[in-house]
Write an enzyme that holds these catalytic residues in place. Structure first.
Site, PDB file in Angstrom:
ATOM      1  N   ARG A 175       0.843  -1.191   0.000  1.00 19.88           N
ATOM      2  CA  ARG A 175       0.000   0.000   0.000  1.00 19.88           C
ATOM      3  C   ARG A 175       0.880   1.244   0.000  1.00 19.88           C
ATOM      4  O   ARG A 175       1.959   1.253   0.586  1.00 19.88           O
ATOM      5  CB  ARG A 175      -0.889   0.017   1.251  1.00 19.88           C
ATOM      6  CG  ARG A 175      -2.037  -0.974   1.210  1.00 19.88           C
ATOM      7  CD  ARG A 175      -2.905  -0.856   2.449  1.00 19.88           C
ATOM      8  NE  ARG A 175      -2.201  -1.289   3.629  1.00 19.88           N
ATOM      9  CZ  ARG A 175      -1.660  -0.493   4.532  1.00 19.88           C
ATOM     10  NH1 ARG A 175      -1.782   0.817   4.437  1.00 19.88           N
ATOM     11  NH2 ARG A 175      -1.005  -0.968   5.559  1.00 19.88           N
ATOM     12  N   TYR A 226      -1.350  -3.455  -6.818  1.00 21.63           N
ATOM     13  CA  TYR A 226      -1.037  -4.328  -5.678  1.00 21.63           C
ATOM     14  C   TYR A 226      -2.029  -4.228  -4.530  1.00 21.63           C
ATOM     15  O   TYR A 226      -2.359  -3.129  -4.069  1.00 21.63           O
ATOM     16  CB  TYR A 226       0.364  -4.007  -5.137  1.00 21.63           C
ATOM     17  CG  TYR A 226       0.957  -5.151  -4.345  1.00 21.63           C
ATOM     18  CD1 TYR A 226       1.674  -6.156  -4.978  1.00 21.63           C
ATOM     19  CD2 TYR A 226       0.778  -5.237  -2.969  1.00 21.63           C
ATOM     20  CE1 TYR A 226       2.203  -7.217  -4.259  1.00 21.63           C
ATOM     21  CE2 TYR A 226       1.309  -6.297  -2.238  1.00 21.63           C
ATOM     22  CZ  TYR A 226       2.029  -7.285  -2.898  1.00 21.63           C
ATOM     23  OH  TYR A 226       2.555  -8.334  -2.178  1.00 21.63           O
ATOM     24  N   LYS A 235      -9.482  -2.686   1.848  1.00 24.05           N
ATOM     25  CA  LYS A 235      -9.237  -1.536   2.716  1.00 24.05           C
ATOM     26  C   LYS A 235     -10.064  -0.329   2.286  1.00 24.05           C
ATOM     27  O   LYS A 235     -10.575   0.429   3.115  1.00 24.05           O
ATOM     28  CB  LYS A 235      -7.737  -1.190   2.744  1.00 24.05           C
ATOM     29  CG  LYS A 235      -6.885  -2.315   3.315  1.00 24.05           C
ATOM     30  CD  LYS A 235      -7.309  -2.647   4.709  1.00 24.05           C
ATOM     31  CE  LYS A 235      -6.936  -4.026   5.190  1.00 24.05           C
ATOM     32  NZ  LYS A 235      -5.555  -4.323   5.463  1.00 24.05           N
ATOM     33  N   HIS A 271     -10.500  -2.917  11.595  1.00 26.77           N
ATOM     34  CA  HIS A 271      -9.375  -3.702  11.068  1.00 26.77           C
ATOM     35  C   HIS A 271      -9.069  -4.832  12.062  1.00 26.77           C
ATOM     36  O   HIS A 271      -8.089  -4.780  12.792  1.00 26.77           O
ATOM     37  CB  HIS A 271      -8.171  -2.765  10.899  1.00 26.77           C
ATOM     38  CG  HIS A 271      -7.025  -3.357  10.146  1.00 26.77           C
ATOM     39  ND1 HIS A 271      -5.741  -2.851  10.226  1.00 26.77           N
ATOM     40  CD2 HIS A 271      -6.945  -4.397   9.275  1.00 26.77           C
ATOM     41  CE1 HIS A 271      -4.933  -3.559   9.451  1.00 26.77           C
ATOM     42  NE2 HIS A 271      -5.631  -4.498   8.871  1.00 26.77           N
ATOM     43  N   SER A 290      -1.074  -3.614  10.453  1.00 22.71           N
ATOM     44  CA  SER A 290      -0.679  -4.486   9.351  1.00 22.71           C
ATOM     45  C   SER A 290       0.611  -5.228   9.691  1.00 22.71           C
ATOM     46  O   SER A 290       1.541  -4.642  10.251  1.00 22.71           O
ATOM     47  CB  SER A 290      -0.475  -3.652   8.090  1.00 22.71           C
ATOM     48  OG  SER A 290      -1.683  -2.995   7.777  1.00 22.71           O
ATOM     49  N   CYS A 341       1.179  -7.468  11.898  1.00 28.81           N
ATOM     50  CA  CYS A 341       1.425  -7.646  13.329  1.00 28.81           C
ATOM     51  C   CYS A 341       0.722  -8.876  13.901  1.00 28.81           C
ATOM     52  O   CYS A 341       0.539  -8.970  15.115  1.00 28.81           O
ATOM     53  CB  CYS A 341       1.035  -6.388  14.099  1.00 28.81           C
ATOM     54  SG  CYS A 341       2.159  -5.012  13.806  1.00 28.81           S
ATOM     55  N   ASP A 394      -8.913 -10.250   8.929  1.00 30.07           N
ATOM     56  CA  ASP A 394      -8.439  -8.878   8.680  1.00 30.07           C
ATOM     57  C   ASP A 394      -9.470  -7.790   8.987  1.00 30.07           C
ATOM     58  O   ASP A 394      -9.103  -6.723   9.441  1.00 30.07           O
ATOM     59  CB  ASP A 394      -7.993  -8.755   7.214  1.00 30.07           C
ATOM     60  CG  ASP A 394      -7.084  -7.546   6.971  1.00 30.07           C
ATOM     61  OD1 ASP A 394      -6.157  -7.333   7.772  1.00 30.07           O
ATOM     62  OD2 ASP A 394      -7.304  -6.804   5.993  1.00 30.07           O
ATOM     63  N   ARG A 454       2.675 -11.878  -0.691  1.00 28.63           N
ATOM     64  CA  ARG A 454       1.376 -12.305  -0.143  1.00 28.63           C
ATOM     65  C   ARG A 454       0.819 -13.511  -0.892  1.00 28.63           C
ATOM     66  O   ARG A 454       1.158 -13.763  -2.053  1.00 28.63           O
ATOM     67  CB  ARG A 454       0.368 -11.156  -0.260  1.00 28.63           C
ATOM     68  CG  ARG A 454       0.800  -9.888   0.485  1.00 28.63           C
ATOM     69  CD  ARG A 454      -0.068  -9.580   1.641  1.00 28.63           C
ATOM     70  NE  ARG A 454       0.461  -8.515   2.481  1.00 28.63           N
ATOM     71  CZ  ARG A 454      -0.095  -8.171   3.639  1.00 28.63           C
ATOM     72  NH1 ARG A 454      -1.155  -8.800   4.089  1.00 28.63           N
ATOM     73  NH2 ARG A 454       0.435  -7.190   4.364  1.00 28.63           N
TER      74      ARG A 454
HETATM   75  P1  GTP Z   1      -1.768  -7.873   7.464  1.00 27.99           P
HETATM   76  O1  GTP Z   1      -2.257  -8.904   6.496  1.00 27.99           O
HETATM   77  O2  GTP Z   1      -0.777  -6.940   6.888  1.00 27.99           O
HETATM   78  O3  GTP Z   1      -2.904  -7.125   8.117  1.00 27.99           O
HETATM   79  O4  GTP Z   1      -0.924  -8.668   8.601  1.00 27.99           O
HETATM   80  P2  GTP Z   1      -1.411  -9.507   9.845  1.00 27.99           P
HETATM   81  O5  GTP Z   1      -1.752  -8.604  10.976  1.00 27.99           O
HETATM   82  O6  GTP Z   1      -2.442 -10.485   9.446  1.00 27.99           O
HETATM   83  O7  GTP Z   1      -0.061 -10.277  10.275  1.00 27.99           O
HETATM   84  P3  GTP Z   1       0.365 -11.807  10.044  1.00 27.99           P
HETATM   85  O8  GTP Z   1      -0.427 -12.748  10.893  1.00 27.99           O
HETATM   86  O9  GTP Z   1       0.415 -12.080   8.599  1.00 27.99           O
HETATM   87  O10 GTP Z   1       1.833 -11.784  10.631  1.00 27.99           O
HETATM   88  C1  GTP Z   1       2.811 -10.916  10.132  1.00 27.99           C
HETATM   89  C2  GTP Z   1       4.179 -11.371  10.587  1.00 27.99           C
HETATM   90  O11 GTP Z   1       4.225 -11.440  12.019  1.00 27.99           O
HETATM   91  C3  GTP Z   1       4.553 -12.746  10.071  1.00 27.99           C
HETATM   92  O12 GTP Z   1       5.894 -12.721   9.648  1.00 27.99           O
HETATM   93  C4  GTP Z   1       4.402 -13.635  11.269  1.00 27.99           C
HETATM   94  O13 GTP Z   1       5.261 -14.732  11.222  1.00 27.99           O
HETATM   95  C5  GTP Z   1       4.713 -12.706  12.439  1.00 27.99           C
HETATM   96  N1  GTP Z   1       3.971 -13.103  13.657  1.00 27.99           N
HETATM   97  C6  GTP Z   1       2.646 -13.364  13.748  1.00 27.99           C
HETATM   98  N2  GTP Z   1       2.301 -13.758  14.999  1.00 27.99           N
HETATM   99  C7  GTP Z   1       3.447 -13.738  15.717  1.00 27.99           C
HETATM  100  C8  GTP Z   1       3.764 -14.053  17.090  1.00 27.99           C
HETATM  101  O14 GTP Z   1       2.927 -14.421  17.900  1.00 27.99           O
HETATM  102  N3  GTP Z   1       5.075 -13.886  17.463  1.00 27.99           N
HETATM  103  C9  GTP Z   1       6.033 -13.474  16.584  1.00 27.99           C
HETATM  104  N4  GTP Z   1       7.279 -13.340  17.039  1.00 27.99           N
HETATM  105  N5  GTP Z   1       5.778 -13.189  15.280  1.00 27.99           N
HETATM  106  C10 GTP Z   1       4.508 -13.314  14.857  1.00 27.99           C
HETATM  107  C1  SPV Z   2      -2.706  -4.555   5.336  1.00 31.64           C
HETATM  108  O1  SPV Z   2      -1.764  -3.846   4.989  1.00 31.64           O
HETATM  109  O2  SPV Z   2      -3.320  -4.381   6.423  1.00 31.64           O
HETATM  110  C2  SPV Z   2      -3.132  -5.667   4.473  1.00 31.64           C
HETATM  111  C3  SPV Z   2      -2.564  -5.741   3.124  1.00 31.64           C
HETATM  112  O3  SPV Z   2      -3.987  -6.455   4.863  1.00 31.64           O
HETATM  113  S1  SPV Z   2      -3.421  -4.763   1.988  1.00 31.64           S
HETATM  114  O4  SPV Z   2      -4.568  -5.505   1.492  1.00 31.64           O
HETATM  115  O5  SPV Z   2      -2.496  -4.464   0.904  1.00 31.64           O
HETATM  116  O6  SPV Z   2      -3.895  -3.551   2.632  1.00 31.64           O
HETATM  117 MN    MN Z   3      -4.543  -6.277   7.227  1.00 29.25          MN
END
Ligand code: GTP
Ligand code: SPV
Ligand code: MN
Length: 604
Positions: A76, A217, A226, A246, A268, A270, A293, A386
């Site tokens: 983004r 993207y 979003k 979110h 994002s 996290c 999400d 992704r």
């Molecule tokens: P968006 O799709 O961008 O909204 O991301 P998200 O909030 O869904 O995060 P996602 O679950 O994809 O995790 C993002 C990164 O954080 C990945 O590299 C995971 O491996 C890492 N991660 C997720 N949960 C944990 C955790 O409990 N501990 C640690 N150390 N890393 C984590």
């Molecule tokens: C985020 O950034 O929170 C995502 C990826 O879930 S995107 O769909 O590109 O916003």
């Molecule tokens: Mn997200």
């Protein structure tokens, strides 16, 4: 007149709107998408023929596609994302703003002729189960086949949506172009997009319109996500008394069969997808996924907040996803998945950093270059690479994930990546204090957005890049939700899986072990679970978190650190929150009071 390649629907306003855009963008033809499998495969083949996509080895990953974006178009672009409300005040201090009349004028010039040599696809989609009273219909026009097939997975696309619209139903109009017209005879040789200064992700909240130009993207281009489900929906939610957040939604079942639904807002990258699909390490507990999400929530007659997941798929972060960290995500992308910006192996499979095994031989990296683990200086996959996977293919999808009535939420979690100070978990004193916690969420920055400075970034409610109006009014909306007559509100917690030692070691194993924290949260919702009151809220006692079986990974000293109230750390945190609060021109008085009260408690 641009010709229709298949018959348009009987919705005069919709057809007129599409024809007007076609007249401006000058595509070769207009194609009305029906959401069928054969449409998906026809467009996929077109992309493969053009050389932009590759099928993965069907014996390894059936029906999966591999794409690499342009290196300038990988996430983004927040600096090019606009909330073009009538006044700048309405957009507020945290959003980019341009006068809507001026922005439309600028963008119309960009759109003029921008689809030359391409097809204009019209995608009718529903956010939420088709026909649900909580669902909303959007129509995206786009010149990108990649967008069409991603929308097929991420939303509910098809003629059913047009049937519901009928002759005059309401929809959110979404316009998208990659911003790369083709000269006669020219073909895409690589991922089409426009340079940064021509990219615009624009929202017109009063008229509920979305105009996106120049990027192909993720959230820049898949406009249901979003743009519609958060930025535009947050405005509708404010006006209509509901919530667009979110947040992931998970179902937690205890060994006794007690079910709790938890919604969690983390910025994002996290950990939302990971938490939503978690496999508990504590025996007898079970997590199932409702969403990973976005959550749309409305009060039910019983005063509880009911949540639906408006999406139909996951656009998940690939790097770090493995059979160890998130097997359910890995299994979700075993078939029928689109991979973007990951490595491509010699045997036609995908690979990324943190997939859980060494890279087999020489790969093609996300930039299309040969890549070898032994000699590589760069990553094989982009950090924001992704997968687009169907929710229906997720082994732990909750049976009620498509229930139009939604699921009743018991707890809200807020969190981010905070290497120090913020404990593993604490509970707010009450709703208003919980809203204060949400308004102060911070995180170290991640790769999910292109243009943000390193360091702790305040990301209130994880909505900083996604709130479609003045953030102060959004805080007030949360306070108003708390004051809803007869409300039976979720409890609010703050979690932090990302504590580190001074030398950079994770203090907490995270992932499946986060179930231990969920268990305590579940107990607190039942009026059980041991806690002590501290200046920041209720914190678990050292024995309150079930750590059986974790003795080798987390020492008692680590656990003490994770659950400690860091009096000195909170003094500097308080100063940072004060700084953060200065930004808001419409900060609700109740939150200023919360800050004062926190200061008094910290200094007592
Ligand atoms: P968006 O799709 O961008 O909204 O991301 P998200 O909030 O869904 O995060 P996602 O679950 O994809 O995790 C993002 C990164 O954080 C990945 O590299 C995971 O491996 C890492 N991660 C997720 N949960 C944990 C955790 O409990 N501990 C640690 N150390 N890393 C984590
Ligand atoms: C985020 O950034 O929170 C995502 C990826 O879930 S995107 O769909 O590109 O916003
Ligand atoms: Mn997200």
């Amino acid at each position: 007149m641009v010709k229709h390649l298949n018959p348009p629907p009987k919705h005069a306003k919709l057809v007129a709107w599409v024809e007007e855009w076609a007249a401006l963008c000058k595509p070769e033809g207009i194609y009305w998408c029906n959401g069928t499998q054969s449409e998906y495969y026809r467009l996929a083949e077109k992309l493969v023929d053009s050389g932009i996509a590759k099928w993965l080895n069907p014996e390894k990953r059936p029906d999966c596609l591999w794409f690499c974006s342009d290196p300038s178009d990988v996430a983004r672009v927040e600096a090019r994302t606009y909330i073009a409300s009538k006044t700048k005040e309405e957009a507020g201090p945290t959003n980019n703003w341009i006068d809507p009349v001026e922005l439309k004028k600028t963008m119309r010039e960009f759109y003029s002729g921008c689809m030359a040599g391409r097809i204009l696809y019209v995608i009718p989609f529903s956010m939420g189960p088709v026909g649900s009273h909580i669902a909303k219909i959007g129509i995206e026009i786009t010149d990108s086949e990649y967008v069409v097939i991603n929308m097929h997975i991420m939303t509910r696309v098809g003629t059913r949506v047009l049937e519901i619209l009928g002759k005059d139903g309401e929809f959110v109009p979404c316009v998208h172009s990659v911003g790369k017209p083709l000269a006669p005879g020219e073909k895409d040789e690589k991922w089409p997009c426009a340079p940064l200064e021509k990219k615009y992700i624009a929202h017109f909240p009063e008229t509920r319109e979305i105009w996106s130009f120049g990027s192909g993207y993720g959230g820049n281009a898949l406009l249901g996500k979003k743009c519609l489900a958060l930025r535009i929906a947050s405005v509708q939610a404010r006006d209509e008394g509901w919530m667009a957040e979110h947040m992931l939604i998970l179902k937690l079942t205890s060994p006794e069969g007690v079910v709790k639904y938890i919604a969690a807002a983390f910025p994002s990258a996290c950990g939302k997808t990971n938490l939503a699909m978690l496999i508990p390490t504590i025996p007898g507990w079970r997590v199932e996924t409702v969403g990973d999400d976005i959550a749309w929530m409305r009060f039910g007659k019983d005063g509880r907040l009911y949540a639906i997941n408006p999406e139909a798929g996951f656009f998940g972060v690939a790097p770090g996803t493995s059979m160890k960290s998130n097997p359910n995500a890995m299994l979700s992308c075993a078939k029928e998945t689109i991979f973007t910006n990951v490595g491509f192996t010699e045997d036609g499979d995908i690979w990324w950093e943190g997939i859980g095994y060494d890279a087999p031989g020489t790969l093609t990296d996300w930039k299309g270059n040969p890549w070898n683990a032994a000699t590589a200086t760069d990553k094989a996959a982009h950090p924001n690479a992704r997968f687009t996977a169907r929710a229906a293919n997720c082994p732990c999808i909750a049976p009620e994930w498509q229930d139009p009535a939604g699921v009743p939420i018991d707890a809200f979690l807020f969190g981010g990546r905070r290497p120090s100070v913020l404990p593993l978990v604490y509970e707010s004193k009450n709703w208003e204090h919980g809203v204060f916690i949400g308004s102060t969420v911070g995180s170290e920055v991640t790769a999910a957005a292109l243009d943000v400075k390193a360091g702790v970034r305040r990301d209130p409610f994880a909505m900083l890049p996604f709130c479609g109006y003045n953030m102060g009014d959004y805080f007030q909306h949360w306070l108003d939700i708390g004051a809803h007559a007869g409300a039976r509100l979720p409890k609010i917690f703050c979690v932090n899986w990302f504590r580190k030692t001074a030398d950079g070691r994770w203090l907490w194993p995270g992932f499946g072990d986060n179930s231990r924290v969920l268990k305590w949260i579940c107990e607190r919702c039942e009026g059980k679970g041991k806690a002590v009151e501290t200046p920041i809220g209720f914190m678990p006692t050292l024995d309150a978190i079930d750590c059986r079986g974790l003795e080798n990974e987390v020492s008692e000293a680590d656990m003490k650190e994770l659950l400690a109230y860091d009096a000195e750390g909170w003094k500097s945190e308080l100063e940072m929150i004060k700084e953060h609060y200065k930004k808001f021109d419409r900060l609700p008085g109740k939150l200023a009071e919360q800050l004062d009260a926190l200061e008094a408690r910290i200094n007592q």
